[in-house]
Design an enzyme around this catalytic site. Structure first.
Site, PDB file in Angstrom:
ATOM      1  N   GLU A  34       0.891  -1.164   0.000  1.00 42.03           N
ATOM      2  CA  GLU A  34       0.000   0.000   0.000  1.00 42.03           C
ATOM      3  C   GLU A  34       0.923   1.207   0.000  1.00 42.03           C
ATOM      4  O   GLU A  34       1.162   1.819   1.012  1.00 42.03           O
ATOM      5  CB  GLU A  34      -0.911  -0.012   1.221  1.00 42.03           C
ATOM      6  CG  GLU A  34      -2.053   0.982   1.154  1.00 42.03           C
ATOM      7  CD  GLU A  34      -1.618   2.437   1.319  1.00 42.03           C
ATOM      8  OE1 GLU A  34      -1.955   3.240   0.430  1.00 42.03           O
ATOM      9  OE2 GLU A  34      -0.953   2.762   2.305  1.00 42.03           O
ATOM     10  N   GLU A  43       6.014   8.439  -4.443  1.00 39.80           N
ATOM     11  CA  GLU A  43       6.525   7.876  -3.185  1.00 39.80           C
ATOM     12  C   GLU A  43       7.619   6.837  -3.396  1.00 39.80           C
ATOM     13  O   GLU A  43       7.865   6.001  -2.538  1.00 39.80           O
ATOM     14  CB  GLU A  43       5.389   7.278  -2.351  1.00 39.80           C
ATOM     15  CG  GLU A  43       4.324   8.283  -1.970  1.00 39.80           C
ATOM     16  CD  GLU A  43       3.217   7.683  -1.114  1.00 39.80           C
ATOM     17  OE1 GLU A  43       3.458   6.677  -0.434  1.00 39.80           O
ATOM     18  OE2 GLU A  43       2.117   8.239  -1.132  1.00 39.80           O
TER      19      GLU A  43
END
Length: 88
Positions: A34, A43
């Site tokens: 996740e 990210e």
């Protein structure tokens, strides 16, 4: 604690650490992540997930299997862009 309280303590091992630096005692069937921000590749997720494939047994699955970021070009009429902002 949560794994044990849910009855999975004998089947689930939690290993804390950066996945790029940890070692697992054995290969796994499934790798669940996740790490997805508003854009699928944000990210640093590409580097992390590509590295995590080393944990999989042959035929193992990554969840999610892929990430797709879709965009669409839009244009606004000039008069709409020149309108004063609404006061709230």
């Amino acid at each position: 604690v949560l794994a044990e309280g849910s009855g999975f303590g004998d089947r689930l091992v939690v290993i804390h650490g950066d996945s790029r630096h940890v070692q697992l005692p054995e290969k796994v069937d499934v790798c669940v992540s996740e790490l997805i921000g508003t854009i699928g590749s944000s990210e640093g997720v590409i580097e992390v997930l590509n590295d995590a494939r080393r944990f999989l047994k042959p035929g193992g699955e990554m969840i999610p299997r892929r990430s797709v970021t879709k965009i669409a070009a839009v244009s606004l009429p000039d008069d709409l862009l020149r309108r004063p902002a609404l006061k709230v």
